[in-house]
Design an enzyme around this catalytic site. Sequence first.
Site, PDB file in Angstrom:
ATOM      1  N   ASP A  11       1.104  -1.424  -0.579  1.00  0.00           N
ATOM      2  CA  ASP A  11      -0.146  -0.025  -0.063  1.00  0.00           C
ATOM      3  C   ASP A  11       0.728   1.484   0.349  1.00  0.00           C
ATOM      4  O   ASP A  11       2.074   1.321   0.576  1.00  0.00           O
ATOM      5  CB  ASP A  11      -1.214   0.213   1.043  1.00  0.00           C
ATOM      6  CG  ASP A  11      -1.359   0.991   1.380  1.00  0.00           C
ATOM      7  OD1 ASP A  11      -2.586   1.749   0.367  1.00  0.00           O
ATOM      8  OD2 ASP A  11      -2.104   1.684   1.918  1.00  0.00           O
ATOM      9  N   SER A  12      -0.311   2.471  -0.531  1.00  0.00           N
ATOM     10  CA  SER A  12       1.349   3.798  -0.124  1.00  0.00           C
ATOM     11  C   SER A  12       1.580   3.978   1.302  1.00  0.00           C
ATOM     12  O   SER A  12       1.779   4.569   1.443  1.00  0.00           O
ATOM     13  CB  SER A  12       0.146   5.167  -0.684  1.00  0.00           C
ATOM     14  OG  SER A  12      -1.581   5.103   0.226  1.00  0.00           O
ATOM     15  N   GLY A  44      -2.658   9.543  -4.130  1.00  0.00           N
ATOM     16  CA  GLY A  44      -3.761   9.434  -4.155  1.00  0.00           C
ATOM     17  C   GLY A  44      -3.939  11.306  -5.395  1.00  0.00           C
ATOM     18  O   GLY A  44      -4.573  10.560  -6.176  1.00  0.00           O
ATOM     19  N   CYS A  74      -4.258  -1.786  -1.329  1.00  0.00           N
ATOM     20  CA  CYS A  74      -4.632   0.241  -2.291  1.00  0.00           C
ATOM     21  C   CYS A  74      -5.750   0.499  -3.260  1.00  0.00           C
ATOM     22  O   CYS A  74      -5.905  -0.429  -4.680  1.00  0.00           O
ATOM     23  CB  CYS A  74      -3.394   0.515  -2.859  1.00  0.00           C
ATOM     24  SG  CYS A  74      -3.235   2.958  -2.562  1.00  0.00           S
ATOM     25  N   THR A  76      -6.360   3.003  -4.752  1.00  0.00           N
ATOM     26  CA  THR A  76      -5.981   4.029  -5.875  1.00  0.00           C
ATOM     27  C   THR A  76      -5.049   2.893  -6.918  1.00  0.00           C
ATOM     28  O   THR A  76      -4.386   2.910  -8.185  1.00  0.00           O
ATOM     29  CB  THR A  76      -5.034   4.901  -4.819  1.00  0.00           C
ATOM     30  OG1 THR A  76      -5.702   5.446  -3.859  1.00  0.00           O
ATOM     31  CG2 THR A  76      -4.226   6.092  -6.348  1.00  0.00           C
ATOM     32  N   CYS A 183     -11.169   3.892   0.197  1.00  0.00           N
ATOM     33  CA  CYS A 183      -9.724   3.759   0.568  1.00  0.00           C
ATOM     34  C   CYS A 183      -8.661   2.599   1.245  1.00  0.00           C
ATOM     35  O   CYS A 183      -9.661   3.042   2.171  1.00  0.00           O
ATOM     36  CB  CYS A 183      -9.477   4.721   0.007  1.00  0.00           C
ATOM     37  SG  CYS A 183      -7.354   5.364   1.106  1.00  0.00           S
ATOM     38  N   HIS A 185      -6.737   3.085   4.047  1.00  0.00           N
ATOM     39  CA  HIS A 185      -6.660   3.760   5.280  1.00  0.00           C
ATOM     40  C   HIS A 185      -7.721   4.179   5.668  1.00  0.00           C
ATOM     41  O   HIS A 185      -8.116   4.327   6.800  1.00  0.00           O
ATOM     42  CB  HIS A 185      -6.356   5.407   4.735  1.00  0.00           C
ATOM     43  CG  HIS A 185      -4.768   5.160   4.506  1.00  0.00           C
ATOM     44  ND1 HIS A 185      -4.167   4.822   3.077  1.00  0.00           N
ATOM     45  CD2 HIS A 185      -3.458   5.651   4.776  1.00  0.00           C
ATOM     46  CE1 HIS A 185      -3.130   4.138   3.021  1.00  0.00           C
ATOM     47  NE2 HIS A 185      -2.424   4.724   3.927  1.00  0.00           N
TER      48      HIS A 185
HETATM   49  N1  DGL Z   1      -4.647   3.178   1.246  1.00  0.00           N
HETATM   50  C1  DGL Z   1      -4.785   3.557  -0.613  1.00  0.00           C
HETATM   51  C2  DGL Z   1      -5.574   3.605  -1.276  1.00  0.00           C
HETATM   52  O1  DGL Z   1      -7.046   2.779  -0.016  1.00  0.00           O
HETATM   53  C3  DGL Z   1      -4.694   5.539   0.170  1.00  0.00           C
HETATM   54  C4  DGL Z   1      -3.866   6.147  -1.601  1.00  0.00           C
HETATM   55  C5  DGL Z   1      -2.875   7.106  -1.366  1.00  0.00           C
HETATM   56  O2  DGL Z   1      -2.188   6.796  -0.518  1.00  0.00           O
HETATM   57  O3  DGL Z   1      -3.921   8.314  -1.673  1.00  0.00           O
HETATM   58  O4  DGL Z   1      -6.860   4.026  -2.196  1.00  0.00           O
END
Ligand code: DGL
Length: 259
Positions: A11-12, A44, A74, A76, A183, A185
């Site tokens: 993930d990010s 994002g 993630c 995104t 998302c 997060h």
């Molecule tokens: N957890 C990422 C998602 O599900 C976050 C994206 C981001 O870093 O903006 O989209």
Amino acid sequence: MNNNNPIGLFDSGIGGTSIWKEIHELLPYEDTIYLADSKNAPYGQKSKDEIIALSIKNTEYLLNQNAKIIVVACNTATTNAIKELRAKYDVPFIGIEPAIKPAAVKSEKHIIGILATQGTLNSELFHQTAEKFHDTKIVEQIGTGLVRLIEDGEMHSKEMDSLLRKYLTPMIEANIDYLVLGCSHYPYLIPQIQKILPKDIKIIDSGEAVARQTKSILSERNALKSEDKKGEAVFYVNSSPKVLTEILQDKYKVIARDF
Ligand code: DGL
């Protein structure tokens, strides 16, 4: 595929640990390797090409650690890059997409809200999914700033509360009965969101469905690990490990290193 190899996730940042928790609960014997690419968060607001390049970098790292399957934890990265990842690598990929379908099917008012990143809401994959439910009105909201605050450990701050109120109020006024968290997060914000939403608006995320899908793909390929000892979980983070360690309540191995 070697059954004893780990499940890889990326993930990010720390958000995908909400998916990891579901997978770990459903498949406790599996070893897991999680990459938190916090150095490059948020994804994002990045371009599709940048998101693809970061997803390839993370995938290569996980493949070098012998991941037998990769969970793109993630939204995104899934909505922007999973097609390219599947075309480039033989390993199976599990993606996470906003849970539009279950929300649209269950909604009695046929009005649902979705809170997600700009990258997810602008993606072709999201539009293709949304078009399938044209009988349902979808109130879209970009969650600008939410991922940054979570990554900075400001989950319970006043700033978070006022951003959430700003984003959720138009959805409440639009009379939604389901809110989709698009998302990975955002499940960490559920207690704060529940304080703002009226009780009759239900919240849906995709974590459980992703865990079930991971199990079913591994079992179809006879690639589940034998249930002789509990799985080992390792988390890599390429910026400060503080928030990740806190979110995992100090129970798992967190390694700070560049990748
Ligand atoms: N957890 C990422 C998602 O599900 C976050 C994206 C981001 O870093 O903006 O989209």
